[in-house]
Write a protein that holds these residues in place. Structure first.
Motif, PDB file in Angstrom:
ATOM      1  N   ASP A 128       0.833  -1.201   0.000  1.00 52.32           N
ATOM      2  CA  ASP A 128       0.000   0.000   0.000  1.00 52.32           C
ATOM      3  C   ASP A 128       0.866   1.249   0.000  1.00 52.32           C
ATOM      4  O   ASP A 128       0.701   2.151   0.804  1.00 52.32           O
ATOM      5  CB  ASP A 128      -0.928  -0.002   1.222  1.00 52.32           C
ATOM      6  N   ASP A 129       1.809   1.317  -0.932  1.00 53.51           N
ATOM      7  CA  ASP A 129       2.724   2.463  -0.990  1.00 53.51           C
ATOM      8  C   ASP A 129       2.537   3.254  -2.284  1.00 53.51           C
ATOM      9  O   ASP A 129       3.481   3.662  -2.921  1.00 53.51           O
ATOM     10  CB  ASP A 129       4.168   1.990  -0.843  1.00 53.51           C
ATOM     11  N   GLY A 130       1.290   3.428  -2.653  1.00 51.77           N
ATOM     12  CA  GLY A 130       1.000   4.201  -3.852  1.00 51.77           C
ATOM     13  C   GLY A 130       0.739   3.352  -5.077  1.00 51.77           C
ATOM     14  O   GLY A 130       0.309   3.861  -6.101  1.00 51.77           O
ATOM     15  N   GLY A 131       0.996   2.038  -4.999  1.00 52.69           N
ATOM     16  CA  GLY A 131       0.708   1.155  -6.120  1.00 52.69           C
ATOM     17  C   GLY A 131      -0.758   0.751  -6.113  1.00 52.69           C
ATOM     18  O   GLY A 131      -1.588   1.348  -5.435  1.00 52.69           O
ATOM     19  N   ALA A 132      -1.080  -0.294  -6.854  1.00 52.68           N
ATOM     20  CA  ALA A 132      -2.466  -0.759  -6.941  1.00 52.68           C
ATOM     21  C   ALA A 132      -2.942  -1.341  -5.607  1.00 52.68           C
ATOM     22  O   ALA A 132      -4.106  -1.245  -5.270  1.00 52.68           O
ATOM     23  CB  ALA A 132      -2.601  -1.792  -8.059  1.00 52.68           C
ATOM     24  N   GLY A 133      -2.033  -1.949  -4.827  1.00 51.83           N
ATOM     25  CA  GLY A 133      -2.355  -2.455  -3.490  1.00 51.83           C
ATOM     26  C   GLY A 133      -3.529  -3.403  -3.469  1.00 51.83           C
ATOM     27  O   GLY A 133      -4.017  -3.865  -4.484  1.00 51.83           O
ATOM     28  N   GLY A 134      -3.969  -3.710  -2.259  1.00 56.63           N
ATOM     29  CA  GLY A 134      -5.174  -4.492  -2.101  1.00 56.63           C
ATOM     30  C   GLY A 134      -5.024  -6.002  -2.060  1.00 56.63           C
ATOM     31  O   GLY A 134      -6.030  -6.699  -1.983  1.00 56.63           O
ATOM     32  N   TRP A 135      -3.793  -6.530  -2.110  1.00 56.89           N
ATOM     33  CA  TRP A 135      -3.593  -7.974  -2.139  1.00 56.89           C
ATOM     34  C   TRP A 135      -2.526  -8.396  -1.132  1.00 56.89           C
ATOM     35  O   TRP A 135      -1.602  -7.643  -0.845  1.00 56.89           O
ATOM     36  CB  TRP A 135      -3.119  -8.423  -3.527  1.00 56.89           C
ATOM     37  N   TRP A 136      -2.643  -9.643  -0.663  1.00 57.55           N
ATOM     38  CA  TRP A 136      -1.561 -10.353   0.018  1.00 57.55           C
ATOM     39  C   TRP A 136      -1.057 -11.379  -0.984  1.00 57.55           C
ATOM     40  O   TRP A 136      -1.825 -12.225  -1.442  1.00 57.55           O
ATOM     41  CB  TRP A 136      -2.057 -11.075   1.273  1.00 57.55           C
ATOM     42  N   ILE A 137       0.200 -11.345  -1.354  1.00 61.88           N
ATOM     43  CA  ILE A 137       0.798 -12.281  -2.311  1.00 61.88           C
ATOM     44  C   ILE A 137       1.783 -13.153  -1.542  1.00 61.88           C
ATOM     45  O   ILE A 137       2.686 -12.639  -0.869  1.00 61.88           O
ATOM     46  CB  ILE A 137       1.545 -11.532  -3.445  1.00 61.88           C
ATOM     47  N   VAL A 138       1.630 -14.480  -1.647  1.00 56.20           N
ATOM     48  CA  VAL A 138       2.437 -15.416  -0.867  1.00 56.20           C
ATOM     49  C   VAL A 138       2.979 -16.520  -1.783  1.00 56.20           C
ATOM     50  O   VAL A 138       2.232 -17.099  -2.579  1.00 56.20           O
ATOM     51  CB  VAL A 138       1.599 -16.043   0.276  1.00 56.20           C
ATOM     52  N   ILE A 139       4.262 -16.813  -1.649  1.00 58.83           N
ATOM     53  CA  ILE A 139       4.906 -17.902  -2.385  1.00 58.83           C
ATOM     54  C   ILE A 139       4.721 -19.200  -1.589  1.00 58.83           C
ATOM     55  O   ILE A 139       4.974 -19.245  -0.388  1.00 58.83           O
ATOM     56  CB  ILE A 139       6.423 -17.625  -2.558  1.00 58.83           C
ATOM     57  N   GLU A 140       4.292 -20.240  -2.289  1.00 60.26           N
ATOM     58  CA  GLU A 140       4.118 -21.595  -1.755  1.00 60.26           C
ATOM     59  C   GLU A 140       3.376 -21.665  -0.418  1.00 60.26           C
ATOM     60  O   GLU A 140       3.836 -22.300   0.527  1.00 60.26           O
ATOM     61  CB  GLU A 140       5.465 -22.320  -1.639  1.00 60.26           C
ATOM     62  N   PRO A 141       2.195 -21.063  -0.327  1.00 64.68           N
ATOM     63  CA  PRO A 141       1.442 -21.205   0.920  1.00 64.68           C
ATOM     64  C   PRO A 141       0.857 -22.606   1.016  1.00 64.68           C
ATOM     65  O   PRO A 141       0.522 -23.225   0.003  1.00 64.68           O
ATOM     66  CB  PRO A 141       0.324 -20.172   0.767  1.00 64.68           C
ATOM     67  N   GLU A 142       0.745 -23.111   2.214  1.00 65.03           N
ATOM     68  CA  GLU A 142       0.064 -24.388   2.434  1.00 65.03           C
ATOM     69  C   GLU A 142      -1.399 -24.064   2.706  1.00 65.03           C
ATOM     70  O   GLU A 142      -1.719 -23.341   3.648  1.00 65.03           O
ATOM     71  CB  GLU A 142       0.685 -25.127   3.621  1.00 65.03           C
ATOM     72  N   LEU A 143      -2.282 -24.591   1.850  1.00 62.41           N
ATOM     73  CA  LEU A 143      -3.715 -24.332   1.961  1.00 62.41           C
ATOM     74  C   LEU A 143      -4.412 -25.573   2.499  1.00 62.41           C
ATOM     75  O   LEU A 143      -4.291 -26.653   1.912  1.00 62.41           O
ATOM     76  CB  LEU A 143      -4.306 -23.983   0.593  1.00 62.41           C
ATOM     77  N   HIS A 144      -5.140 -25.428   3.581  1.00 64.64           N
ATOM     78  CA  HIS A 144      -5.967 -26.511   4.116  1.00 64.64           C
ATOM     79  C   HIS A 144      -7.407 -26.167   3.756  1.00 64.64           C
ATOM     80  O   HIS A 144      -8.044 -25.348   4.426  1.00 64.64           O
ATOM     81  CB  HIS A 144      -5.790 -26.633   5.625  1.00 64.64           C
ATOM     82  N   LEU A 145      -7.894 -26.779   2.694  1.00 67.59           N
ATOM     83  CA  LEU A 145      -9.223 -26.493   2.176  1.00 67.59           C
ATOM     84  C   LEU A 145     -10.027 -27.789   2.190  1.00 67.59           C
ATOM     85  O   LEU A 145      -9.745 -28.698   1.409  1.00 67.59           O
ATOM     86  CB  LEU A 145      -9.129 -25.922   0.759  1.00 67.59           C
ATOM     87  N   GLY A 146     -11.005 -27.867   3.079  1.00 69.48           N
ATOM     88  CA  GLY A 146     -11.726 -29.124   3.234  1.00 69.48           C
ATOM     89  C   GLY A 146     -10.743 -30.205   3.636  1.00 69.48           C
ATOM     90  O   GLY A 146      -9.915 -30.008   4.524  1.00 69.48           O
ATOM     91  N   ARG A 147     -10.779 -31.340   2.946  1.00 66.72           N
ATOM     92  CA  ARG A 147      -9.843 -32.433   3.225  1.00 66.72           C
ATOM     93  C   ARG A 147      -8.573 -32.344   2.382  1.00 66.72           C
ATOM     94  O   ARG A 147      -7.681 -33.171   2.502  1.00 66.72           O
ATOM     95  CB  ARG A 147     -10.532 -33.773   2.994  1.00 66.72           C
ATOM     96  N   ASP A 148      -8.506 -31.343   1.516  1.00 68.32           N
ATOM     97  CA  ASP A 148      -7.346 -31.177   0.647  1.00 68.32           C
ATOM     98  C   ASP A 148      -6.299 -30.291   1.311  1.00 68.32           C
ATOM     99  O   ASP A 148      -6.632 -29.337   2.011  1.00 68.32           O
ATOM    100  CB  ASP A 148      -7.756 -30.522  -0.679  1.00 68.32           C
ATOM    101  N   ILE A 149      -5.048 -30.634   1.052  1.00 70.31           N
ATOM    102  CA  ILE A 149      -3.921 -29.784   1.451  1.00 70.31           C
ATOM    103  C   ILE A 149      -3.151 -29.506   0.171  1.00 70.31           C
ATOM    104  O   ILE A 149      -2.535 -30.401  -0.410  1.00 70.31           O
ATOM    105  CB  ILE A 149      -3.041 -30.460   2.514  1.00 70.31           C
ATOM    106  N   LEU A 150      -3.231 -28.260  -0.281  1.00 68.94           N
ATOM    107  CA  LEU A 150      -2.684 -27.871  -1.569  1.00 68.94           C
ATOM    108  C   LEU A 150      -1.594 -26.824  -1.368  1.00 68.94           C
ATOM    109  O   LEU A 150      -1.679 -25.994  -0.460  1.00 68.94           O
ATOM    110  CB  LEU A 150      -3.802 -27.291  -2.449  1.00 68.94           C
TER     111      LEU A 150
END
Length: 187
Positions: free
Chosen positions: A58-80
């Motif tokens: 949020d330093d004057g650019g488009a902002g508004g996102w969290w960008i993460v490399i290789e996050p571990e996602l626990h979605l339902g029974r899936d781990i992606l």
């Protein structure tokens, strides 16, 4: 890509996988793949860095996102583990201090390799649609392509394909141009 177990995999199975492999559970199956090779790692690093600089701050650019490399996602029974993921700050106002994410991202990017292409395209893309992830990108460093998918109902549908070293605008980051050529390295 190897399927390691024949019964529904558990998180404990995933934790037993050696650190030099990436482990994911997709539809109850444990999949492992080697750590990314150099071209894959470079494309992921450059793309993640570029998107974070343009949209994650949020330093004057488009902002508004969290960008993460290789996050571990626990979605339902899936781990992606997508190569890159992004959450709109309106859905995730503050960045959590967690080991894994249970809130589905708004966008994911898979940088495919010969080891991961089938898993990423055939098994994981439908799972991302199931968890209401609005956009998915498939980046292929070997073919020098970027495919943009949009969730339509229960499916991820190919919306656009970009190739080579051109300046592109790709949803959901179409507010700024992306130099596709910066992702590739010549042999």
């Amino acid at each position: 890509m190897s399927k390691v177990v024949e019964r529904p995999a558990t998180y404990e199975d995933l934790l037993e996988v050696p650190d030099h492999l990436v482990a994911e559970i997709v539809e109850g199956e444990l999949f492992t793949s080697p750590r990314p090779a150099s071209r894959h790692a470079l494309a992921t690093t450059r793309l993640g860095s570029d998107l974070d600089q343009r949209f994650g701050r949020d330093d004057g650019g488009a902002g508004g996102w969290w960008i993460v490399i290789e996050p571990e996602l626990h979605l339902g029974r899936d781990i992606l583990v997508p190569d890159i993921a992004g959450w709109r700050r309106e859905r995730m106002p503050s960045f959590p201090d967690v080991t894994f994410f249970e809130l589905a991202p708004d966008w994911i990017c898979e940088v495919v390799s010969p080891f991961t292409a089938r898993l990423d395209r055939i098994r994981k893309l439908p799972r991302y649609a199931r968890y209401d992830i609005a956009y998915a990108w498939i980046v292929d460093p070997k073919e020098k392509t970027l495919e943009v998918y949009r969730r339509e109902g229960a499916h991820m549908l190919l919306f656009s394909t970009h190739e080579g070293s051109t300046l592109i605008r790709a949803e959901p980051f179409d507010a700024a141009g992306l130099n596709l050529g910066a992702l590739w390295i010549e042999p």
